[in-house]
Design an enzyme around this catalytic site. Structure first.
Site, short mmCIF file in Angstrom:
data_model
loop_
_atom_site.label_atom_id
_atom_site.label_comp_id
_atom_site.label_asym_id
_atom_site.label_seq_id
_atom_site.Cartn_x
_atom_site.Cartn_y
_atom_site.Cartn_z
N ASP A 150 0.81 -1.22 0.00
CA ASP A 150 0.00 0.00 0.00
C ASP A 150 0.84 1.27 0.00
OD1 ASP A 150 -2.25 -1.66 0.11
OD2 ASP A 150 -2.12 -1.76 2.29
N LYS A 184 1.71 2.04 -5.15
CA LYS A 184 2.21 1.47 -6.41
C LYS A 184 1.27 1.75 -7.57
CE LYS A 184 2.28 -2.51 -4.34
NZ LYS A 184 2.05 -2.13 -2.92
N GLY A 185 -0.04 1.61 -7.30
CA GLY A 185 -1.02 1.83 -8.37
C GLY A 185 -0.92 3.23 -8.93
N LYS A 186 -0.89 4.21 -8.06
CA LYS A 186 -0.78 5.62 -8.49
C LYS A 186 0.50 5.81 -9.32
CE LYS A 186 0.59 10.03 -7.95
NZ LYS A 186 0.39 11.39 -7.58
N ALA A 240 -4.09 -7.90 -3.47
CA ALA A 240 -3.64 -6.54 -3.78
C ALA A 240 -4.84 -5.62 -4.03
CB ALA A 240 -2.76 -6.55 -5.02
N GLY A 241 -4.65 -4.36 -3.70
CA GLY A 241 -5.62 -3.33 -4.09
C GLY A 241 -4.81 -2.11 -4.48
N HIS A 242 -4.82 -1.77 -5.76
CA HIS A 242 -4.00 -0.67 -6.26
C HIS A 242 -4.92 0.46 -6.73
CE1 HIS A 242 -0.45 -3.61 -7.16
NE2 HIS A 242 -0.81 -3.58 -5.88
N ARG A 293 2.16 -28.95 -6.89
CA ARG A 293 1.79 -29.44 -8.22
C ARG A 293 0.37 -30.00 -8.32
NH1 ARG A 293 7.15 -32.20 -7.58
NH2 ARG A 293 6.33 -31.82 -5.51
N GLN A 309 1.91 -6.13 -3.25
CA GLN A 309 2.38 -6.23 -1.87
C GLN A 309 3.66 -5.39 -1.67
OE1 GLN A 309 1.41 -9.61 -3.38
NE2 GLN A 309 -0.53 -8.74 -2.83
N THR A 351 -9.73 -5.14 1.68
CA THR A 351 -10.59 -5.67 2.74
C THR A 351 -11.25 -4.55 3.57
OG1 THR A 351 -8.69 -5.77 4.22
CG2 THR A 351 -9.23 -7.78 3.01
N GLY A 352 -10.82 -3.31 3.37
CA GLY A 352 -11.37 -2.20 4.15
C GLY A 352 -10.86 -2.15 5.58
N ARG A 396 -5.55 0.24 8.46
CA ARG A 396 -4.13 -0.12 8.38
C ARG A 396 -3.43 0.36 9.65
NH1 ARG A 396 -3.82 2.32 2.32
NH2 ARG A 396 -4.73 0.57 1.21
P1 GDP Z 1 -0.82 0.23 -3.54
O1 GDP Z 1 -1.41 -1.04 -3.03
O2 GDP Z 1 0.65 0.33 -3.29
O3 GDP Z 1 -1.17 0.52 -4.97
O4 GDP Z 1 -1.49 1.40 -2.67
P2 GDP Z 1 -3.05 1.56 -2.30
O5 GDP Z 1 -3.77 2.03 -3.49
O6 GDP Z 1 -3.54 0.33 -1.62
O7 GDP Z 1 -2.96 2.66 -1.17
C1 GDP Z 1 -2.43 3.92 -1.42
C2 GDP Z 1 -3.51 4.98 -1.11
O8 GDP Z 1 -2.91 6.27 -1.05
C3 GDP Z 1 -4.57 5.09 -2.18
O9 GDP Z 1 -5.77 5.48 -1.58
C4 GDP Z 1 -4.05 6.19 -3.10
O10 GDP Z 1 -5.07 6.87 -3.81
C5 GDP Z 1 -3.40 7.11 -2.09
N1 GDP Z 1 -2.23 7.87 -2.55
C6 GDP Z 1 -1.26 7.51 -3.42
N2 GDP Z 1 -0.30 8.47 -3.48
C7 GDP Z 1 -0.68 9.43 -2.62
C8 GDP Z 1 -0.10 10.67 -2.20
O11 GDP Z 1 0.98 11.06 -2.62
N3 GDP Z 1 -0.80 11.39 -1.26
C9 GDP Z 1 -1.98 10.99 -0.75
N4 GDP Z 1 -2.57 11.75 0.16
N5 GDP Z 1 -2.56 9.82 -1.14
C10 GDP Z 1 -1.91 9.06 -2.03
P1 IMO Z 2 -0.95 -4.28 -2.16
O1 IMO Z 2 -0.50 -4.85 -3.50
C1 IMO Z 2 -1.01 -4.73 2.18
C2 IMO Z 2 -1.00 -8.84 3.71
C3 IMO Z 2 -2.24 -9.31 4.45
C4 IMO Z 2 -1.63 -10.29 5.44
C5 IMO Z 2 -0.52 -10.93 4.61
C6 IMO Z 2 -0.89 -12.29 4.03
O2 IMO Z 2 -2.23 -3.55 -2.24
O3 IMO Z 2 0.17 -3.51 -1.53
P2 IMO Z 2 -2.46 -12.99 2.00
O4 IMO Z 2 -3.92 -12.77 1.78
O5 IMO Z 2 -1.58 -12.40 0.95
O6 IMO Z 2 -2.11 -14.42 2.28
O7 IMO Z 2 -2.14 -12.19 3.38
O8 IMO Z 2 -0.21 -10.02 3.57
N1 IMO Z 2 -1.24 -8.31 2.34
C7 IMO Z 2 -1.19 -7.00 2.04
N2 IMO Z 2 -1.02 -5.92 2.82
N3 IMO Z 2 -1.15 -4.58 0.84
C8 IMO Z 2 -1.29 -5.67 0.04
O9 IMO Z 2 -1.28 -5.59 -1.29
C9 IMO Z 2 -1.37 -6.95 0.63
N4 IMO Z 2 -1.52 -8.20 0.16
C10 IMO Z 2 -1.43 -9.02 1.22
O10 IMO Z 2 -2.89 -8.23 5.09
O11 IMO Z 2 -1.01 -9.59 6.48
MG MG Z 3 -2.94 -1.69 -1.79
#
Ligand code: GDP
Ligand code: IMO
Ligand code: MG
Length: 432
Positions: free
Chosen positions: A13, A16-18, A39-41, A143, A224, A301-302, A305
């Site tokens: 988190d 990465k997505g941004k 993952a949630g990007h 396997r 991750q 998952t909401g 963090r």
């Molecule tokens: P990822 O899993 O690495 O792609 O990150 P997530 O999307 O799960 O979480 C990053 C959160 O921070 C998202 O809600 C983005 O929209 C937000 N975000 C990304 N870059 C920035 C930033 O520079 N500033 C702020 N305030 N939010 C950001």
């Molecule tokens: P992104 O790509 C943050 C964490 C879970 C748990 C552990 C194992 O959005 O950064 P799993 O379901 O993979 O077996 O869970 O890894 N986890 C993450 N935490 N961002 C993620 O993805 C994650 N993907 C898995 O919360 O602690």
């Molecule tokens: Mg994420």
């Protein structure tokens, strides 16, 4: 030929997505090479938020080809939902999105086993996302896994499912007391997915190498973060794939020589979802402030963090593991109201100071962070578009991170929007 890996340097988190969306403006192909819908990007374009779980975050650039690589594990219902949502939002996917026939499929028993295993672990649970990720990767290593290429071939899928389901039903019933899954129901559900996904299935490795041979630029999108890596993370509180940059070689089928750079994404503070040690975690009002100001709730998952100060002991380890050639710093804007910002520069473990990240969680659990204080900038930076626009104390904080981690900072993100990005130096410079 150039492939650049985007990797999370903390516990996920990082943004990465941004960053992948931003970098895609200058890329031809984006590949996801590991992980699944754990993952949630998040990508925000013109104020509209899109969360990608499986589809590469480059998909919102119409000219970009996106590949889901062999190293991923796929929940096909989620994948189809994402495809439909993109189509509904006006993004074409046919001829632009390709899914490796070697990617493994997350089956219903994987999700049941993920939840049953967590229940079995009780107070030692890992806090997984419950998406079946661990059991799906375990079946790959064991396997017993079913690949997308197996699924779309009826003659292969039916007998394979029969064999695996007999085995899994026995485990579900005898070990966990769960009801058996119906062969016909699973066969029908997954045969229907196969029909809908067939047009997207391809040999991902050949596509990647055709792009490399044509001199195209490829961005490889990690999921991750480095501390969730199966080998190098805080085992067993990790995910089940190789999240460090090297994972791209196996997960997309490219050799190390084709990787021209590694772009490490670092959030200006630390977060973690799920269980496991987190030395700089803040369980006080400052932690709450970071969670609120940074909207730190899981994109998948909401879950809230866990939040804490930036940890450069951990980041130096991630720098080693990934060979990062530059850092993209995200979310410093979240720190804008603080008088003082702390950076962890070392740990004290059993009364001894160390600058090294311990390899075992038992030691990490005992680690007490040693902090350095830096003055905050107390100004809104979300509209800054040039390095020179940033307040002096913000630049000093960034410079200290560079110094402590030993990697130059190429980009600073000052908000979730695509345009809220400051380019300081080219992250696509070939350093190797
Ligand atoms: P990822 O899993 O690495 O792609 O990150 P997530 O999307 O799960 O979480 C990053 C959160 O921070 C998202 O809600 C983005 O929209 C937000 N975000 C990304 N870059 C920035 C930033 O520079 N500033 C702020 N305030 N939010 C950001
Ligand atoms: P992104 O790509 C943050 C964490 C879970 C748990 C552990 C194992 O959005 O950064 P799993 O379901 O993979 O077996 O869970 O890894 N986890 C993450 N935490 N961002 C993620 O993805 C994650 N993907 C898995 O919360 O602690
Ligand atoms: Mg994420």
């Amino acid at each position: 030929m150039s492939a650049f890996v985007v990797v999370g340097m903390q516990w996920g988190d990082e943004g990465k997505g941004k960053v992948v969306d931003y970098l895609t403006a200058r890329a031809d192909v984006v590949v996801r090479h590991q992980g699944g819908n754990n993952a949630g990007h998040t990508v925000v374009v013109n104020g509209k938020k899109t969360i990608m779980h499986l589809i590469p975050s480059g998909m919102l650039h119409e000219k970009t080809t996106c590949i889901i690589g062999n190293g991923t594990v796929l929940d096909l219902a989620v994948l189809l939902e994402e495809i439909e949502a993109l189509e509904a939002a006006g993004y074409s996917t046919r001829g632009r999105l390709f899914i490796s026939d070697c990617a493994h499929v997350i089956m219903p028993y994987h999700k049941l086993l993920d939840k049953a295993q967590e229940k079995f672990r009780g107070k030692h649970r890992l806090g997984t996302t419950g998406r079946g990720i661990g059991p799906a990767y375990a079946d790959k290593a064991d396997r017993f896994g079913i690949r997308l290429g197996d699924l779309i071939d009826n003659e292969v899928f039916r007998p394979k499912l029969q064999q695996v389901l007999d085995y899994k039903n026995a485990i579900l019933a005898e070990t966990f007391g769960e009801p058996a899954l119906s062969f016909d129901a699973v066969l029908n559900e997954f045969s229907a997915y196969a029909e809908r996904l067939r047009p997207y299935v391809a040999d991902g490795v050949t596509l990647v190498h055709q792009a490399l041979a044509a001199g195209k630029r490829i961005v490889c999108e990690g999921a991750q973060g480095s501390m969730l890596d199966l080998d190098h993370g805080t085992f067993p509180y990790v995910t089940s794939s190789t999240t460090v940059a090297g994972g791209v070689c196996a997960g997309a089928g490219i050799g190390p020589r084709d990787v021209s750079g590694v772009i490490g994404i670092v959030k200006a503070y630390s977060t973690r979802v799920g269980e496991g040690p987190f030395p700089t975690e803040l369980l006080d009002g400052t932690g709450e402030l970071l969670r609120t100001a940074g909207a730190e709730f899981g994109a998948t998952t909401g879950r809230p963090r866990r939040c804490g100060w930036l940890d450069t002991v951990q980041l130096r380890r991630a720098a080693m593991l990934n060979g990062a050639t530059s850092i993209v710093l995200t979310k410093p804007d979240v720190l804008s109201t603080l008088d003082t910002i702390k950076i962890c520069v070392a740990y004290e473990i059993n009364g001894t100071r160390t600058e090294n990240f311990p390899t075992h969680v038992a030691a990490l659990e005992r680690a007490k962070p040693v902090y350095e204080d830096l003055p905050g900038w107390k100004a809104d930076i979300t509209a800054c578009s040039r390095w020179e626009d940033l307040p002096g104390s913000a630049r000093r904080y960034f410079a200290r991170i560079e110094e402590l981690v030993g990697i130059p900072l190429s980009i600073v993100s000052v908000g979730p929007g695509r345009e809220q990005t400051i380019l300081r130096q080219d992250p696509f410079q070939k350093l190797v």
